[in-house]
Design an enzyme around this catalytic site. Structure first.
Site, short mmCIF file in Angstrom:
data_model
loop_
_atom_site.label_atom_id
_atom_site.label_comp_id
_atom_site.label_asym_id
_atom_site.label_seq_id
_atom_site.Cartn_x
_atom_site.Cartn_y
_atom_site.Cartn_z
N HIS A 195 -11.60 -5.26 8.71
CA HIS A 195 -12.30 -5.20 7.43
C HIS A 195 -13.54 -4.32 7.54
O HIS A 195 -14.46 -4.45 6.77
CB HIS A 195 -12.70 -6.61 6.96
CG HIS A 195 -11.53 -7.46 6.61
ND1 HIS A 195 -10.75 -8.07 7.57
CD2 HIS A 195 -10.98 -7.78 5.41
CE1 HIS A 195 -9.77 -8.74 6.97
NE2 HIS A 195 -9.89 -8.59 5.68
N GLU A 218 0.82 -1.22 0.00
CA GLU A 218 0.00 0.00 0.00
C GLU A 218 0.85 1.27 0.00
O GLU A 218 0.46 2.28 -0.58
CB GLU A 218 -0.94 0.01 1.22
CG GLU A 218 -2.19 -0.84 1.06
CD GLU A 218 -1.92 -2.32 1.28
OE1 GLU A 218 -0.79 -2.65 1.69
OE2 GLU A 218 -2.83 -3.12 1.03
#
Lengths: 335, 339, 431
Positions: A136, A69
């Site tokens: 999540h 990322e």
């Protein structure tokens, strides 16, 4: 709930489909745009299928990234310096923390420090679903709005999922685009981009007018706020004014302040955590700038101050819902 | 891993041009060191003393259309790739006329106009590797990386920065995309006060090149000819489309981490192992008859004049006025009125 | 025991799936965890397993059907086991969710941005029992209490606590910033709210209460508003009144000899001016802690106009004869009545002849900036003791009052001034 299947011409458009439509149009009409993220290319089309079919149409401009990322974001920054408009995808907003440095120290500061713009879009699936668990499910605007230089938007409607994404890609500043993952397939509308209302990025929308209490929210929580407003109107004759922020940074304080000047009461509801963040910011602004308009202390409703639980019962208790919003509005109005 | 033999394969004009950049960089760095001690600088001064041979060897092979992401000890490389000494002093002295306008300082400056662009460094080591990769990816998408003589991106990094996660991710991505990235690693033996044995565990930093799909080379960072030869090979290979290249040069940092640091942790043993690339190069070139004493003096003189002119000009220019700043981090007009 | 097999949640955002193929037919014996049907989600082909052992009683959906997460796929006649089916905390969904059918707006409010129809396509998630719809089935009060019970550290329960504490303390005097703003806007004070009923917690007067209160009745005209403001400002001083009767017979005779036949008001003005000019401490204006002595005696006269009172000023009254004064006052009043007030300030005192309304006695309020007002009551017959004849005569008498700002001077000075005024009125040839 069964989403009705209708004839193609009148078919409802899902929130995710609106995003995919916008991405496709951007790729088609703006040669500077390219997509970069994990699992977005090929026929797979992304973990949530946001890019399904796009790699086939634009094979050189929909690229798979490794689990990096930081590099994904740094690469976007570098490509933006070359005049491209990268739209990167984080598989879950929870993983944006790995890109934190590149987002807040590199992309966000680029223009202020150097005069060079950094036009890029980072798409993040935010928000919780039952069983999603701590990594999540997060809403991340709390820490991303803190740093000057980032634009942070959070569409709550199908139309805004489309329009705000298109606006983000034409903005000369880096935009964090928070897509609520629950709304992806649970929200559908009769959407036609040619007819739908397109508010400018940066402006909040009044989704429901009212005189008794201003209720501010964003992303998935807007729907809970509207449900609460319905119940309050039907059962208590309390008319809420529901504001959907759409854009968290910059914050459309004017719309909020004007509403509080009308209603005298404020409840802000979010799925995010309470400490700091956007709810605290709104309350600070209202308390300091609309003090004389307040007939009751301004209130906010946020998730409980723990990581997001996995078990559906714990998860449901962890964040606000329409019932709790309605209860707090009732309390505020009864003050 | 290939080590280049020290016999010079580099044309004399290039060696002289290279020496010129080294001298100018040393003069400017010395000036900055003096200014720091005179309390004339805000913040610190980060110098490239001892690393000029490597840095200039990187910058000298770059040409219009390339991208350079320099780090904190790359005065020589920045100059070689076209940075104006005036902007060095403008930024270090925090002038409103510098390209950071006082909002950022010292080594955080870049070059954004023209086609010899240098990315503005951020302090988080390793972050510029992905940024350079991204710039190259952008060039590829624009169709500029076709053929066998393409633009390259060069990023400078040290032994410390090579430990950063961002560096790992960026190097990995460059290898996956097979981009013409040249990573110039200056192993100056120290990451602030930390020796190599606490910065990496592989035998030699160049061992990592293969791990990322790079071609790796090493050289003696104090030997100008070795640096020129090695960097030349790396850049040429990248231009030919042979994939990303890594050069790891061994040298010693001859300044503190910054001028605020006295580097008392540097042992005499370490000091004894490495020379200063500048006098070493001067001696080599004189011995080989490439330049004489007078010519050398002339180079130093010119360098001092250039530096002095730039310093005086920058000093005469205005500093930023807080009341004149717009204090808005956005570029987009329609977002500026909001909070 | 007949148990449903429900469509699981495959993936965080999955909402529905399509039945692809049955792997077990009605009547077949199935073991727990045996895969019985294939379904296709947006992302992948998945299989659903039986939750318990038993026989598959019935398919609830044929291949090609689209089901929402939680819908029934099939029924299993379970073999009796002590274990209960595992559903991991998800309660069965309430049957027949009538609202929120896709495409049907569930009562949009009058939204300026337009309530998007997609809002109503969102269904209730398979979440725990705190969903809104569950509450709908209970009474309205359950809505508040249960939410309050479950809310822990978001700090919102304290609002109710605070409100109820206030009620217990009997303090209905809390004024919110908004209430304060409304008071300011309407020129009210908190004390004006004494009779306003409070509908807020603990009897608190809310902004809505005040707004309702001030919206009742008619708005005052600008003239009335101006007078109201002047009166408010005037009343803030320490005022006192002294009074005496004055015999008017001489005056009533005298006036017939003067051009213009001056009214009692004129005589009052003249008497007041002459009396002040004799050195009364009231012949000045109070300027903070300083006394400003003007060079002439300028007086204001109260004139009724529309729904208010005008107070035009007449200059140098001590220098004007009664005839002159009559003429000047008439002119000034005429001008005032047409809205042209030449001199609106600077007078040192006023005269108010409320006697024309048959009022015998009153305490008019000195105008802002002035320290004195002379009030003239109605003239009426009164008995007058004649000491010579030891009998009651009839005379014409009126009460005159002097209301004064006690900061300037005291009752003695006021009394002396009044004595001089009365003396002049009873001996009009002196004027």
């Amino acid at each position: 709930m069964r989403l009705q299947r209708q004839e193609p011409a009148e078919r409802l458009v899902k929130y995710l489909e609106a995003i995919r439509l916008a991405l496709g149009e951007l790729l088609e009409h703006d040669p500077r745009v390219f997509l970069y993220g994990q699992d977005i290319a090929g026929t797979f089309g992304g973990a949530f299928k946001a890019t399904k079919g796009l790699a086939e149409r634009f094979p050189t401009r929909v690229l798979n990234a490794p689990i990096s990322e930081d590099a994904i974001t740094g690469i976007a920054i570098g490509a933006a310096q070359e005049g491209l408009v990268p739209i990167i995808e984080f598989q879950f907003a929870d993983f944006a923390s790995i890109a934190f440095n590149q987002l807040v120290n590199h992309a966000a500061t680029m223009h202020w420090r150097t005069g060079q713009t950094c036009p890029m879009v980072a798409r993040l699936p935010v928000g919780g679903t039952p069983g999603g668990g701590p990594f999540h499910s997060q809403m991340v605007e709390g820490w991303l709005t803190h740093h000057p230089g980032l634009v942070v938007v959070a569409p709550s409607t199908v139309a805004d999922a489309y329009f705000l994404l298109k606006d983000a890609a034409t903005c000369t500043d880096p935009v964090v685009f928070c897509e609520h993952k629950y709304l992806y397939y649970h929200l559908a509308a009769d959407f036609d981009p040619r007819r739908a209302e397109h508010l400018p990025m940066g402006r909040a929308a009044i989704r429901r007018s009212g005189t008794d209490c201003t209720v501010v929210s964003w992303s998935g929580m807007v729907h809970e706020a509207l449900k609460a407003a319905e119940v309050l109107a039907g059962e208590h004759e309390i008319e809420c004014e529901v504001i959907d922020l759409r854009c968290l940074r910059p914050l459309d304080a004017d719309t909020i302040l004007e509403s509080v000047a009308r209603t005298g009461r404020l409840v802000v509801a979010t799925e995010s955590w309470p400490f700091g963040g956007v709810t605290a910011e709104i309350l600070a602004v209202v308390a300091s700038e609309a003090f004389q308009h307040l007939d009751a202390p301004p209130q906010r409703l946020a998730a409980l101050d723990t990581p997001i639980p996995f078990h559906p019962a714990l998860f449901a208790a962890h964040h606000p819902d329409a019932a709790r919003i309605a209860a707090l509005v009732l309390e505020t109005v009864s003050f | 891993m290939r080590t280049v033999p020290v016999a010079s394969t580099v044309p004399d004009e290039l060696r002289l041009a290279h020496l010129r950049w080294m001298i100018l960089a040393r003069v400017i760095d010395d000036r900055l060191a003096t200014l720091y001690k005179q309390n004339a600088l805000a913040g610190s001064a980060f110098l490239g003393r001892g690393q000029e041979a490597l840095s200039a060897a990187g910058g000298i092979y770059l040409r219009p259309g390339d991208i350079f992401a320099p780090m904190i000890r790359d005065q020589a490389g920045r100059l070689a790739f076209g940075e104006d000494p005036l902007d060095v002093f403008r930024t270090c002295l925090g002038r409103r006329t510098g390209n950071t306008r006082g909002r950022d300082g010292n080594v955080h400056r870049g070059v954004h106009v023209g086609d010899r662009r240098q990315l503005a460094f951020i302090s988080h080591l390793g972050a510029m590797v992905p940024a350079t990769v991204g710039a190259l990816l952008g060039k590829r998408l624009k169709g500029e990386l076709r053929g066998t003589d393409t633009p390259v991106g060069m990023v400078s990094i040290g032994d410390g920065g090579m430990a950063a996660g961002a560096a790992h991710e960026g190097l990995n991505a460059a290898g996956i995309e097979r981009l013409p990235l040249v990573v110039m690693v200056a192993n100056n033996q120290l990451s602030y006060s930390t020796y190599n044995d606490r910065s990496f565990a592989c035998r030699h930093l160049v061992d990592r090149a293969a791990a990322y799909g790079f071609t790796g080379r090493t050289c003696d960072g104090t030997d100008a000819d070795a640096c020129l030869a090695t960097m030349g090979l790396a850049v040429a290979a990248a231009r030919r489309g042979e994939g990303p290249q890594m050069v790891v040069a061994e040298l010693l940092r001859l300044a503190g981490h910054g001028e605020h640091d006295d580097a008392s942790y540097v042992t005499p043993e370490l000091r004894s192992r490495f020379g200063d690339c500048l006098p070493l190069t001067e001696r080599t070139l004189k011995n080989q008859g490439v330049i004489d004493e007078a010519g050398l003096a002339k180079l130093w003189d010119e360098a001092r004049q250039i530096s002095q002119r730039a310093y005086e000009q920058a000093s005469s220019e205005p500093e930023p006025d807080p009341a004149q700043e717009d204090w808005c981090a956005y570029s987009a007009r329609n977002l500026r009125s909001g909070l | 025991m007949r148990l449903p097999v429900r469509l699981p949640q495959f993936g965080e955002s999955a909402a529905e799936a399509t039945v692809v193929a049955w792997l077990a037919q009605p009547g077949a014996t199935v073991t727990a965890e045996q895969e019985i049907v294939e379904v296709q989600t947006e992302k992948a082909l998945m299989t659903v397993a039986a939750p318990v052992a038993g026989s598959l009683a019935e398919h609830a959906a044929e291949p090609g059907t689209i089901l929402a997460v939680g819908d029934v796929l099939a029924w299993i006649e379970a073999v009796e086991t002590p274990e209960t089916p595992r559903t991991l905390g998800r309660p069965p969904r309430p049957a027949a969710q009538a609202p929120n059918k896709a495409g049907q707006p569930a009562g949009a409010g009058g939204a300026s941005g337009g309530v998007p129809s997609d809002v109503h396509a969102i269904g209730t998630a398979p979440q725990a029992s705190l969903s809104l719809d569950t509450h709908r089935r209970s009474s309205g009060s359950r809505l508040i209490r249960s939410a309050g019970e479950n809310r822990k550290s978001t700090g919102t329960g304290r609002l109710a606590e605070r409100a109820s504490l206030r009620a217990a303390a009997g303090d209905a005097g809390f004024v919110s910033p908004r209430v304060w703003s409304v008071l300011q806007e309407h020129g009210l004070k908190v004390s004006d709210l004494a009779t306003v009923p409070g509908t807020g917690a603990g009897g608190r007067i809310t902004a809505r209460d005040v707004e309702h209160y001030v919206s009742q009745g008619e708005a005052m005209s600008p003239v009335r508003q101006a007078v109201a403001n002047a009166m408010s400002r005037s009343w803030s001083r320490p005022l006192a009144t002294v009074a005496r009767p004055v015999r008017c017979d001489a005056l009533l005779t005298h006036r017939r000899t003067v051009e213009g036949r001056p009214s009692l008001t004129i005589y009052g003005m003249r008497a007041l001016a002459l009396a002040l000019a004799k050195g009364s401490p009231f012949a000045c204006r109070l300027n903070g802690a300083r006394l400003l002595k003007p060079s002439t005696i300028d007086l204001a006269v109260a004139v009724e106009f529309n729904d208010g009172v005008l107070t035009p000023v007449v200059r140098r009254v001590e220098q004007l004869s009664l005839a002159e004064l009559t003429a000047v006052v008439e002119e000034v009043i005429a001008k005032a009545r047409t809205g042209r007030i030449a001199d609106a300030g600077d007078a040192v005192a006023s005269v108010s002849n409320y006697g024309v309304f048959h009022i015998t006695w009153a305490t008019p309020i000195p105008l802002p900036g002035q320290g004195l007002i002379l009030g003239l009551g109605a003239v009426r017959s009164a008995p007058d003791w004649n000491p010579a004849t030891k009998s009651w005569d009839r005379c014409r008498e009126a009460e005159v009052t002097l209301t004064f700002d006690h900061r300037i001077a005291d009752g003695g000075a006021a009394g002396r001034l009044l004595h001089d005024i009365v003396d002049l009125l009873e001996n009009p040839e002196k004027m």
